[in-house]
Design an enzyme around this catalytic site. Structure first.
Site, PDB file in Angstrom:
ATOM      1  N   SER A 106      -2.143  -6.245  -6.561  1.00 13.81           N
ATOM      2  CA  SER A 106      -1.648  -7.592  -6.319  1.00 13.81           C
ATOM      3  C   SER A 106      -1.410  -8.400  -7.580  1.00 13.81           C
ATOM      4  CB  SER A 106      -2.622  -8.303  -5.384  1.00 13.81           C
ATOM      5  OG  SER A 106      -2.094  -9.532  -4.977  1.00 13.81           O
ATOM      6  N   HIS A 107      -2.177  -9.466  -7.736  1.00 10.32           N
ATOM      7  CA  HIS A 107      -1.964 -10.412  -8.838  1.00 10.32           C
ATOM      8  C   HIS A 107      -2.659  -9.965 -10.121  1.00 10.32           C
ATOM      9  CE1 HIS A 107      -5.504 -11.113  -6.491  1.00 10.32           C
ATOM     10  NE2 HIS A 107      -6.077 -11.696  -7.515  1.00 10.32           N
ATOM     11  N   ASP A 120       3.785 -12.941  -6.301  1.00  7.45           N
ATOM     12  CA  ASP A 120       2.853 -12.169  -7.133  1.00  7.45           C
ATOM     13  C   ASP A 120       3.254 -10.705  -7.244  1.00  7.45           C
ATOM     14  OD1 ASP A 120       2.219 -11.428  -4.541  1.00  7.45           O
ATOM     15  OD2 ASP A 120       0.107 -11.100  -5.018  1.00  7.45           O
ATOM     16  N   ASP A 123       2.616  -7.926  -5.704  1.00  4.47           N
ATOM     17  CA  ASP A 123       3.030  -7.165  -4.527  1.00  4.47           C
ATOM     18  C   ASP A 123       3.801  -8.007  -3.516  1.00  4.47           C
ATOM     19  OD1 ASP A 123       0.647  -8.551  -4.030  1.00  4.47           O
ATOM     20  OD2 ASP A 123       0.096  -7.196  -2.399  1.00  4.47           O
ATOM     21  N   ASP A 148       3.128 -10.781  -1.785  1.00  2.00           N
ATOM     22  CA  ASP A 148       2.573 -11.459  -0.612  1.00  2.00           C
ATOM     23  C   ASP A 148       2.152 -12.901  -0.884  1.00  2.00           C
ATOM     24  OD1 ASP A 148       0.406 -10.727  -2.129  1.00  2.00           O
ATOM     25  OD2 ASP A 148      -0.665  -9.681  -0.522  1.00  2.00           O
ATOM     26  N   ARG A 149       2.081 -13.304  -2.152  1.00  2.00           N
ATOM     27  CA  ARG A 149       1.696 -14.691  -2.454  1.00  2.00           C
ATOM     28  C   ARG A 149       2.918 -15.549  -2.722  1.00  2.00           C
ATOM     29  NH1 ARG A 149      -3.910 -15.018  -5.721  1.00  2.00           N
ATOM     30  NH2 ARG A 149      -4.964 -13.349  -4.586  1.00  2.00           N
ATOM     31  N   LYS A 168       0.301 -11.531   4.453  1.00  2.00           N
ATOM     32  CA  LYS A 168       0.884 -12.767   3.953  1.00  2.00           C
ATOM     33  C   LYS A 168       2.223 -12.415   3.315  1.00  2.00           C
ATOM     34  CE  LYS A 168      -2.084 -12.847  -0.200  1.00  2.00           C
ATOM     35  NZ  LYS A 168      -3.355 -12.149   0.029  1.00  2.00           N
TER      36      LYS A 168
END
Ligand code: VG1
Ligand code: CO
Length: 545
Positions: A114-115, A279, A281, A283-284, A378
């Site tokens: 992710s982030h 982000d 991946d 999702d943010r 998300k």
């Protein structure tokens, strides 16, 4: 079965998935058998994958390509019938969810940290998603973890690496591999939810400028296609749009600190009207107006209050859920709409049952995560398109929309202070110290604040009654203010302490205060209660959002 090989192995310690999958340094994943053990544990426990369809893709970070080849060979050896793989091995997290649902796959494997930064010395991660398209619930991740502790063999096949850059169908042992372009599937889903004509007119009006920062992560191709090609935003609207293995050396975390390039573009009289970022991946999301930052908790509340303006949510929403540390702004909207509001532990997996049961339509987390029942993750670009739809209909600035929202519902001042990479023993000691304080806190007075309750959040899922304990220390005050402490479950170095602080302000004449000033008294109480300086040797947080 074609060339199936059984390889002897021994368990690795610590393969327990955290808030969102198993995250470790790339070097840890590169150890012989490390990834293989975890993946085989998925197949050993998830029998639905046998003869089923599996979606595989990642955020494109360093080691993504190698990991996908390893996973595909293990999948072929474990009887998976079809694997759907993103072109170049790349799929955003929401696109994985979309594809699992659309093609009725039995599950998916998402490769992402992710982030967290990427590169040979940085982070990697793996997560299993179930047939609903959402992250595996704790019962499933617990089973997988238990299996990793006794695993003594895995299966694979001898096969050359597949060329994942070419769309099409391949054979890998007895398994069919389809390399897919998920951008079209994802764009089609978005078009079914939002008023693309209105958004197109907004861009065509010439009076509206936007920038989207893909942070050299996975959303670049999705954002270029949807924003520039389909919706007609000017070329160059998407910046940093090429996914890179190390995210260009950046930290693909869409917040005011790490997306500073974007923040500058939305600043001042020649700044753009709307700016957004996603982000690693995808999702943010971070939402900015001209000189205006939308706190993620407020974003969820604004989307909920205005959902009826968006075609996909025209009928109204069934309910809202937010993670426990997320501000209570959404609760006020739910009350006004007369729908339920649920408080869940941190992590998207806790929204799955509520979404599947139709109890909620929208959900979100303070950590720049917002989503709805359209998928089970998300969804960064979805949130951006939702905002664009509102801007196109309301023809107001982002700041004006949020200020009006505060006038109607009051403002929940909110901040999160992160102390990253602190000593793990010190972090455990700090949480233990807070635990021992809990029974002494109710009724205690700190300046203008009186403690109403103090506990360690425990969640009982309303659908399957599963219980999750130890989800964060909450200290609630009689005026509705809150301080929450928890340790991160996604970090890979030492421990990260997160402190979440919230205060409700109904008085509209007091809505323009700088956030850190408005919350200063509570920030001081939190630091003193937790003995931050003495225990962590830190005088200030690493990141403030
Ligand atoms: C963080 C956030 C949490 C989020 C998780 C995964 O977890 O606080 O809200 O769900 O990251 O986000 P933690 O345990 O470090 O606080 V990401 O974008 O991996 O998908
Ligand atoms: Co993410």
């Amino acid at each position: 079965m074609t060339d199936r090989k059984e390889i002897a192995t021994t368990p690795f310690d610590g393969q327990k998935p955290g808030t969102s999958g198993l995250r470790k340094k790339v070097k840890v994943f590169q150890q012989p058998h490390y990834l293989e053990n975890f993946v085989q544990a998925i197949f050993d426990t998830q029998s639905v994958l046998n003869n089923g369809c599996l979606v595989v893709g990642g955020d494109g970070r360093f080691y993504n390509r190698e990991a996908i080849q390893i996973i595909l060979r293990i999948a072929a050896a474990n009887g998976v019938a079809t694997a759907l793989v993103g072109r170049g091995g790349i799929l955003s997290t929401p696109a994985v969810s979309c594809v699992i649902r659309k093609y009725h796959a039995q599950g998916g494997i998402v490769l992402s940290a992710s982030h967290n930064p990427g590169g040979a010395d940085e982070d990697f991660g793996i997560k299993f998603n179930v047939a609903s398209g959402g992250p595996a619930p704790e019962i499933v991740t617990d089973d997988i973890f238990v299996r990793t502790r006794s695993i003594d063999r895995y299966f694979t096949i001898a096969a050359a690496p597949l060329d994942l850059d070419l769309l099409g169908e391949y054979q890998l042992g007895d398994m069919k591999v389809q390399v897919i372009d998920s951008v079209a599937d994802y764009a089609e889903l978005m078009a079914s939810l939002f008023n693309f004509d209105a958004i197109r007119q907004l861009f065509e009006s010439g009076a509206f400028r936007m920038r989207f920062d893909a942070m050299h992560a996975v959303t670049g191709p999705y954002a270029v296609e949807i924003l520039e090609n389909i919706l007609g935003a000017e070329p160059g609207t998407v910046i940093n749009g090429i996914p890179l293995e190390d995210f260009g050396g950046g930290h693909p975390d869409p917040n005011l600190v790490h997306a500073h390039e974007l923040v500058a573009l939305a600043h001042g009289s020649d700044g753009v009207d709307f700016a957004a970022a996603s982000d690693g991946d995808g999702d943010r999301n971070m939402i900015l107006g001209n000189d205006f930052f939308v706190t993620p908790s407020d974003s969820l509340a604004v989307l909920a209050a205005n959902a009826h303006l968006v075609p996909g949510y025209h009928q109204g929403i069934a309910g809202i859920a937010r993670s426990m540390p997320t501000s209570q702004a959404a609760d006020r909207v739910a009350a006004a709409l007369g729908v339920d509001c649920y408080e869940t532990p941190t992590g998207w997996k806790f929204f799955g049952n509520l979404l599947d049961a139709g109890r909620i339509t929208l959900c979100g987390e303070e950590s720049f995560g917002t989503g709805s029942h359209h998928v089970r993750e998300k969804d960064g670009l979805w949130a951006v398109l939702f905002w664009l739809n509102l801007l196109a209909i309301k023809r107001q600035s982002v700041g004006a929309i949020v200020r009006e929202h505060w006038q109607r519902f009051g403002r929940n001042y909110y901040t999160r202070h992160d102390y990253e990479a602190i000593n793990s023993t010190a972090a455990d000691g700090l949480m233990h110290h807070l635990h021992t304080l809990l029974p002494t806190l109710p009724q205690r007075v700190f300046g203008n604040y009186t403690v109403a309750y103090a506990d360690d959040f425990c969640y009982v899922d309303p659908i399957d009654a599963s219980m999750s304990t130890g989800q964060g220390i909450r200290i609630g005050f009689t005026d509705g203010s809150r301080i929450v402490f928890r340790l991160s479950g996604t970090g890979t170095e030492g421990a990260t302490l997160r402190i979440y602080i919230e205060q409700y302000e109904p008085d509209a004449t007091r809505h323009e205060r700088p956030v850190q000033d408005a919350l200063q008294p509570l920030i001081t109480i939190a630091r003193e209660l937790a003995q931050i300086e003495a225990r962590t040797e830190r005088t200030a947080p690493t990141v403030i959002t």
